[in-house]
Design a protein around this motif. Structure first.
Motif, PDB file in Angstrom:
ATOM      1  N   VAL A  22       0.829  -1.199   0.000  1.00 43.61           N
ATOM      2  CA  VAL A  22       0.000   0.000   0.000  1.00 43.61           C
ATOM      3  C   VAL A  22       0.871   1.261   0.000  1.00 43.61           C
ATOM      4  CG1 VAL A  22      -2.112  -0.914   1.019  1.00 43.61           C
ATOM      5  CG2 VAL A  22      -0.219  -0.280   2.503  1.00 43.61           C
ATOM      6  N   THR A  23       0.341   2.299  -0.627  1.00 41.91           N
ATOM      7  CA  THR A  23       1.010   3.589  -0.703  1.00 41.91           C
ATOM      8  C   THR A  23       0.175   4.621   0.021  1.00 41.91           C
ATOM      9  OG1 THR A  23       1.924   2.996  -2.865  1.00 41.91           O
ATOM     10  CG2 THR A  23       1.957   5.327  -2.264  1.00 41.91           C
ATOM     11  N   LEU A  24       0.850   5.466   0.803  1.00 45.68           N
ATOM     12  CA  LEU A  24       0.138   6.502   1.537  1.00 45.68           C
ATOM     13  C   LEU A  24      -0.564   7.462   0.584  1.00 45.68           C
ATOM     14  CD1 LEU A  24       2.664   7.531   4.340  1.00 45.68           C
ATOM     15  CD2 LEU A  24       0.459   6.408   4.655  1.00 45.68           C
ATOM     16  N   GLN A  25      -1.758   7.882   0.976  1.00 41.30           N
ATOM     17  CA  GLN A  25      -2.421   8.949   0.244  1.00 41.30           C
ATOM     18  C   GLN A  25      -1.729  10.267   0.574  1.00 41.30           C
ATOM     19  OE1 GLN A  25      -6.413   7.912   1.806  1.00 41.30           O
ATOM     20  NE2 GLN A  25      -7.098   8.082  -0.319  1.00 41.30           N
ATOM     21  N   GLU A  26      -1.614  11.095  -0.418  1.00 42.33           N
ATOM     22  CA  GLU A  26      -0.953  12.377  -0.208  1.00 42.33           C
ATOM     23  C   GLU A  26      -1.742  13.214   0.794  1.00 42.33           C
ATOM     24  OE1 GLU A  26      -0.245  14.381  -3.823  1.00 42.33           O
ATOM     25  OE2 GLU A  26       1.001  12.786  -4.685  1.00 42.33           O
ATOM     26  N   GLY A  27      -1.000  13.958   1.628  1.00 40.82           N
ATOM     27  CA  GLY A  27      -1.642  14.775   2.637  1.00 40.82           C
ATOM     28  C   GLY A  27      -2.490  15.873   2.009  1.00 40.82           C
ATOM     29  N   MET A  28      -3.628  16.164   2.621  1.00 38.43           N
ATOM     30  CA  MET A  28      -4.522  17.211   2.114  1.00 38.43           C
ATOM     31  C   MET A  28      -4.189  18.522   2.821  1.00 38.43           C
ATOM     32  SD  MET A  28      -8.014  14.960   1.973  1.00 38.43           S
ATOM     33  CE  MET A  28      -8.776  15.893   0.674  1.00 38.43           C
ATOM     34  N   ASP A  29      -4.409  19.646   2.153  1.00 38.74           N
ATOM     35  CA  ASP A  29      -4.112  20.924   2.793  1.00 38.74           C
ATOM     36  C   ASP A  29      -5.221  21.292   3.775  1.00 38.74           C
ATOM     37  OD1 ASP A  29      -6.245  22.011   1.333  1.00 38.74           O
ATOM     38  OD2 ASP A  29      -4.934  22.566  -0.338  1.00 38.74           O
ATOM     39  N   ASP A  30      -5.028  22.422   4.442  1.00 39.71           N
ATOM     40  CA  ASP A  30      -5.967  22.811   5.490  1.00 39.71           C
ATOM     41  C   ASP A  30      -7.351  23.143   4.958  1.00 39.71           C
ATOM     42  OD1 ASP A  30      -3.844  22.529   7.137  1.00 39.71           O
ATOM     43  OD2 ASP A  30      -3.396  24.668   7.310  1.00 39.71           O
ATOM     44  N   LYS A  31      -7.483  23.317   3.656  1.00 35.26           N
ATOM     45  CA  LYS A  31      -8.752  23.773   3.103  1.00 35.26           C
ATOM     46  C   LYS A  31      -9.699  22.627   2.756  1.00 35.26           C
ATOM     47  CE  LYS A  31      -7.204  28.213   1.588  1.00 35.26           C
ATOM     48  NZ  LYS A  31      -7.350  28.888   2.856  1.00 35.26           N
ATOM     49  N   GLN A  32      -9.213  21.390   2.848  1.00 32.05           N
ATOM     50  CA  GLN A  32     -10.123  20.266   2.580  1.00 32.05           C
ATOM     51  C   GLN A  32      -9.600  19.004   3.257  1.00 32.05           C
ATOM     52  OE1 GLN A  32     -10.271  19.581  -1.627  1.00 32.05           O
ATOM     53  NE2 GLN A  32      -8.117  19.069  -1.803  1.00 32.05           N
ATOM     54  N   PHE A  33     -10.523  18.148   3.654  1.00 31.63           N
ATOM     55  CA  PHE A  33     -10.159  16.867   4.254  1.00 31.63           C
ATOM     56  C   PHE A  33     -11.314  15.896   4.056  1.00 31.63           C
ATOM     57  CE2 PHE A  33     -11.801  19.660   7.591  1.00 31.63           C
ATOM     58  CZ  PHE A  33     -12.847  18.918   8.105  1.00 31.63           C
ATOM     59  N   THR A  34     -11.029  14.610   4.305  1.00 30.87           N
ATOM     60  CA  THR A  34     -12.022  13.552   4.103  1.00 30.87           C
ATOM     61  C   THR A  34     -12.175  12.727   5.369  1.00 30.87           C
ATOM     62  OG1 THR A  34     -11.565  13.383   1.734  1.00 30.87           O
ATOM     63  CG2 THR A  34     -12.621  11.496   2.762  1.00 30.87           C
ATOM     64  N   LEU A  35     -13.414  12.528   5.783  1.00 30.58           N
ATOM     65  CA  LEU A  35     -13.770  11.512   6.765  1.00 30.58           C
ATOM     66  C   LEU A  35     -14.811  10.645   6.061  1.00 30.58           C
ATOM     67  CD1 LEU A  35     -12.755  13.914   8.661  1.00 30.58           C
ATOM     68  CD2 LEU A  35     -14.135  12.808  10.432  1.00 30.58           C
ATOM     69  N   TYR A  36     -14.333   9.683   5.322  1.00 33.16           N
ATOM     70  CA  TYR A  36     -15.210   8.916   4.444  1.00 33.16           C
ATOM     71  C   TYR A  36     -16.420   8.419   5.224  1.00 33.16           C
ATOM     72  CZ  TYR A  36     -16.514   6.051   0.485  1.00 33.16           C
ATOM     73  OH  TYR A  36     -17.181   5.526  -0.577  1.00 33.16           O
ATOM     74  N   PRO A  37     -17.651   8.634   4.756  1.00 31.23           N
ATOM     75  CA  PRO A  37     -18.063   9.061   3.410  1.00 31.23           C
ATOM     76  C   PRO A  37     -18.269  10.570   3.249  1.00 31.23           C
ATOM     77  CG  PRO A  37     -19.962   8.325   4.613  1.00 31.23           C
ATOM     78  CD  PRO A  37     -18.801   8.170   5.552  1.00 31.23           C
ATOM     79  N   PHE A  38     -17.652  11.380   4.133  1.00 31.34           N
ATOM     80  CA  PHE A  38     -17.823  12.824   4.061  1.00 31.34           C
ATOM     81  C   PHE A  38     -16.576  13.460   3.446  1.00 31.34           C
ATOM     82  CE2 PHE A  38     -20.562  11.461   7.526  1.00 31.34           C
ATOM     83  CZ  PHE A  38     -21.730  12.182   7.313  1.00 31.34           C
TER      84      PHE A  38
END
Length: 580
Positions: free
Chosen positions: A449-465
């Motif tokens: 597995v490969t890490l997902q790239e970090g998201m900036d402060d303006k967006q993030f995911t809490l799946y399914p959100f």
């Protein structure tokens, strides 16, 4: 020699280089017949003619040091070819001959049968403790007819079988027969005459405990025959360069395989913390009951040696690379995951946990019910394997939902605590069965597995959100009528999107806001949710961070975390940092 005793199979055999099947010596027409040494294990279990109706084969030969001497034992399989009950010859003595030409008569077990039913095979055990502590080897087993009714007594050699390369001398014995030394992943049989079952080593896990380390060995058992077979009782020992550690089977109940069926069995080997196994020995058990007492001597005889891979780290490069969101393929023999339940990983991120001096890894799995009926939430474990071979167990998110609705999904998170030195490169995720051989586990799927790239402060995911931060401010407020401290009002303008096909419950992740002063001290905190009463919504959201300071702090840094509860405590992942 009163009644038949049941043979039990518990450990593994060593290579029994015995005698050539084609050259099996028949002793009917000669006073003493012998057989040529065997060149492979397939010839080691050759049958020899003892009488017109009885054939014999050597199953096990033991010679090991004990207190006060050397214990010598032989187990023989005797087959009645006739159509009537045939008596085991009373006047035949079983003797063992040593390399220096000395013969010793072995005593029969009290449980040896006196007669054998037609067309059947029975095992007979013989043993004696010889008052010798010097080094010697065994060269042959023979049957000698002794006539005590003449004087002097008359001895007639009936059959001689060489056993030079067959003797098991205890757990330190090295199995040298090439046909019984297997590489990892090669199929083997425990004994050709025990059962037709075939075994293949497919997985080995090492877990660190407070008492040392546990290796769990997973074998795939296949019944290639046309009738039902029961897995015989055998054992597996682990070997390092200098020590041997005994194992035990995890499944205590009897395991039965129908024709052409496959199942898994598991063996657990407890070792010292710094021990590294290099090979495994498969062993079968033998027993000898002493006449005139209730004493039973039990011992194991080595049959097969399995060489472990030299590189047990099994880095991610050796696993199939995982594509995020793609359904995982599970072991075809395992029934942990129902065929109508798709499991895919939808998040895999790492963040620093500076307060605790570690890193946090979060993996989230989407469980999708593809059927037209509710299905139970599958229970599995997720483990993370680092590039240098260390295994980290994930802590599963507490969920209250017990079923996944038809054509719907559920998300379950796993939290991993990793050392600060972890780079996130070369990782592998292992999905483990924790029910079949509980409390031990076995791998049913593994991917690089490969890490997902970090998201900036303006967006993030809490799946399914998916959450986008459009605007934010942090405003200090003085609690004049309260405890005379400062609170901090956080305004978050958000855009929130959700996958409507995914279920969430009370155990779903929450958002935790933490305010820090210029000295990086925590001065205020607050939790919020994306579900339920008072949930965050698309648009303006005002969050009051209750403070503990008596003076206004400026500037303020707000750190936003995802938190969810596991049996081991709270998992915490950094999502964003907001300064004012």
């Amino acid at each position: 020699m009163n009644k038949n005793w049941k043979k039990t199979v518990t450990s593994v055999v060593l290579t029994m280089a015995l005698t050539t099947a084609g050259a099996a010596a028949y002793a009917a027409d000669a006073p003493a017949q012998s057989a040529a040494p065997a060149s492979s294990a397939s010839e080691a279990y050759a049958k020899y003619k003892l009488t017109d109706l009885l054939d014999v084969e050597i199953k096990s030969v033991l010679s090991e040091y004990v207190t006060g001497g050397t214990r010598v034992g032989v187990v023989v399989r005797m087959t009645n070819k006739g159509t009537q009950i045939t008596r085991v010859p009373d006047t035949y003595e079983l003797r063992i001959k040593t390399s220096d030409g000395v013969e010793y008569t072995l005593q029969p077990s009290a449980t040896n049968p006196r007669s054998i039913q037609p067309k059947t095979t029975q095992e007979l055990s013989y043993m004696s403790v010889i008052d010798r502590t010097d080094t010697f080897s065994l060269t042959e087993v023979n049957w000698t007819d002794v006539d005590v009714y003449v004087y002097p007594k008359l001895e007639t050699r009936i059959l001689t079988v060489p056993v030079t390369d067959q003797t098991w001398k205890g757990s330190d014995t090295e199995i040298t027969d090439k046909s019984m030394v297997k590489k990892w992943g090669e199929t083997f049989k425990v004994l050709p005459f025990i059962s037709p079952l075939e075994y293949t080593p497919v997985n080995i896990n090492k877990e660190i405990t407070d008492k040392g380390a546990n290796y769990t060995v997973q074998l795939l058992v296949k019944n290639p025959g046309s009738q039902r077979e029961t897995v015989p009782d055998f054992n597996i020992d682990g070997k390092t360069e200098v020590k041997v550690f005994s194992g035990k089977r995890a499944e205590q109940e009897s395991i039965v395989l129908e024709a052409q069926e496959e199942k898994y069995i598991h063996y657990v080997i407890s070792t010292e913390l710094d021990s590294e196994l290099t090979s495994l020995n498969v062993l079968t058990p033998e027993k000898f009951a002493q006449s005139g007492s209730n004493s039973v001597v039990s011992y194991n005889v080595g049959r097969v040696n399995i060489i472990l891979p030299s590189d047990k780290s099994a880095a991610a490069s050796s696993f199939e690379p995982y594509v995020m969101g793609k359904p995982m393929q599970f072991d075809r023999v395992s029934d942990v995951i129902h065929p109508d339940m798709e499991v895919s990983m939808v998040e895999f991120r790492m963040s620093d946990n500076e307060d605790e001096g570690s890193k946090n890894m979060t993996a989230k799995f989407k469980l999708t019910n593809k059927s037209d009926r509710p299905m139970a939430v599958p229970v599995f474990q997720a483990d993370l394997q680092s590039a240098d071979g260390y295994l980290y167990s994930g802590n599963r998110q507490n969920v209250t939902t017990t079923q996944v609705l038809p054509n719907s999904s559920l998300v379950i998170g796993y939290s991993f605590t990793l050392p600060v030195s972890e780079t996130g490169q070369g990782l592998a995720i292992k999905i483990q069965d924790v029910t079949t051989a509980a409390p031990y586990k076995s791998t049913i799927a593994a991917y690089g597995v490969t890490l997902q790239e970090g998201m900036d402060d303006k967006q993030f995911t809490l799946y399914p959100f998916d959450v986008k931060v459009d605007y934010y401010t942090v405003q200090p407020l003085f609690n004049r009528l309260g405890n005379m401290t400062y609170s901090y009002k956080l305004r978050f303008d958000l855009t929130i999107n959700r996958d409507p096909q995914v279920q969430v419950d009370a155990g779903f992740s929450k958002l935790q806001f933490e305010a820090y002063d210029t000295l990086n001290r925590l001065v205020a905190t607050k939790q919020a949710s994306l579900i339920g009463t008072g949930k965050l919504v698309t648009g303006e959201n005002n969050i009051m961070l209750e403070g503990t300071t008596e003076q206004m702090e400026r500037p303020i840094t707000v750190k936003l975390y995802e938190v969810f509860t596991t049996p081991a405590g709270e998992s915490k992942r950094l999502l964003g940092v907001y300064k004012s």
